[in-house]
Design a protein around this motif. Sequence first.
Motif, PDB file in Angstrom:
ATOM      1  N   ARG A  27      74.477   7.307  37.868  1.00 52.14           N
ATOM      2  CA  ARG A  27      74.791   8.476  38.247  1.00 52.14           C
ATOM      3  C   ARG A  27      74.075   9.117  36.906  1.00 52.14           C
ATOM      4  O   ARG A  27      75.027   8.640  36.087  1.00 52.14           O
ATOM      5  N   SER A  52      66.653   5.424  41.425  1.00 54.13           N
ATOM      6  CA  SER A  52      66.695   4.056  42.134  1.00 54.13           C
ATOM      7  C   SER A  52      65.257   3.632  41.806  1.00 54.13           C
ATOM      8  O   SER A  52      64.037   4.931  41.505  1.00 54.13           O
ATOM      9  N   GLY A  73      72.442  12.679  41.178  1.00 53.36           N
ATOM     10  CA  GLY A  73      72.238  11.075  41.817  1.00 53.36           C
ATOM     11  C   GLY A  73      72.429  10.460  41.854  1.00 53.36           C
ATOM     12  O   GLY A  73      72.172  10.104  39.928  1.00 53.36           O
ATOM     13  N   GLU A  74      71.696   9.136  42.102  1.00 49.36           N
ATOM     14  CA  GLU A  74      72.026   7.570  41.536  1.00 49.36           C
ATOM     15  C   GLU A  74      70.354   7.470  41.062  1.00 49.36           C
ATOM     16  O   GLU A  74      69.563   7.620  42.175  1.00 49.36           O
ATOM     17  N   LYS A 121      68.813   9.951  44.359  1.00 45.10           N
ATOM     18  CA  LYS A 121      69.256   9.533  45.565  1.00 45.10           C
ATOM     19  C   LYS A 121      70.958  10.132  45.390  1.00 45.10           C
ATOM     20  O   LYS A 121      71.249   9.608  45.280  1.00 45.10           O
ATOM     21  N   ASP A 122      71.076  10.011  47.005  1.00 39.23           N
ATOM     22  CA  ASP A 122      72.857   9.944  47.714  1.00 39.23           C
ATOM     23  C   ASP A 122      72.133   9.516  48.505  1.00 39.23           C
ATOM     24  O   ASP A 122      71.356   8.844  49.271  1.00 39.23           O
ATOM     25  N   GLU A 123      74.189   9.896  49.903  1.00 40.13           N
ATOM     26  CA  GLU A 123      74.086   9.062  50.581  1.00 40.13           C
ATOM     27  C   GLU A 123      73.118   9.795  51.684  1.00 40.13           C
ATOM     28  O   GLU A 123      72.396   9.262  52.353  1.00 40.13           O
ATOM     29  N   SER A 124      72.177  10.648  51.893  1.00 46.28           N
ATOM     30  CA  SER A 124      71.539  11.060  52.395  1.00 46.28           C
ATOM     31  C   SER A 124      70.298  11.702  52.549  1.00 46.28           C
ATOM     32  O   SER A 124      69.176  12.345  53.364  1.00 46.28           O
ATOM     33  N   SER A 183      66.674  11.201  49.179  1.00 48.64           N
ATOM     34  CA  SER A 183      65.977  10.603  47.491  1.00 48.64           C
ATOM     35  C   SER A 183      64.901  12.396  47.256  1.00 48.64           C
ATOM     36  O   SER A 183      64.076  12.631  48.385  1.00 48.64           O
TER      37      SER A 183
END
Length: 83
Positions: free
Chosen positions: A73, A34, A31-32, A49-52, A54
Motif C-alpha cells: 500500500r 499491482s 492504493g495497492e 488499485k483499490d476495491e473499485s 485502478s
Amino acid sequence: MEVEVKLTVSEFLATVNQTLEYGFTGVVVEGEVSGFKVSQGKYVFFDLKDESGSVGCFMMKFQLTQPIVDGMRVAVKGAAKVT
C-alpha cells in the motif's frame, strides 16, 4: 443545447492533459501496487488499485525512494496525464 466539438486524437489528448494539469496541480493517490515491473532497467510500470478502480503508473527507476512490491500500500505523488 449540446455543442459537438471535433478534435483530432492529439488535440483531444492535449486538451484533457491541460485540464488535468490545471485541476490537479499536485495530486497524491493512495492504493495497492499491482503488476509492478521494471523495463530495460530504467522504466517502472505498475497499477495502483483499490476495491473499485485502478490507474496505470509510470516513473523512472531513479525516482524510486524505496523498493516497491505487488500488494504494497503506497501513496504516490505525481502528475495526471493521459497518453
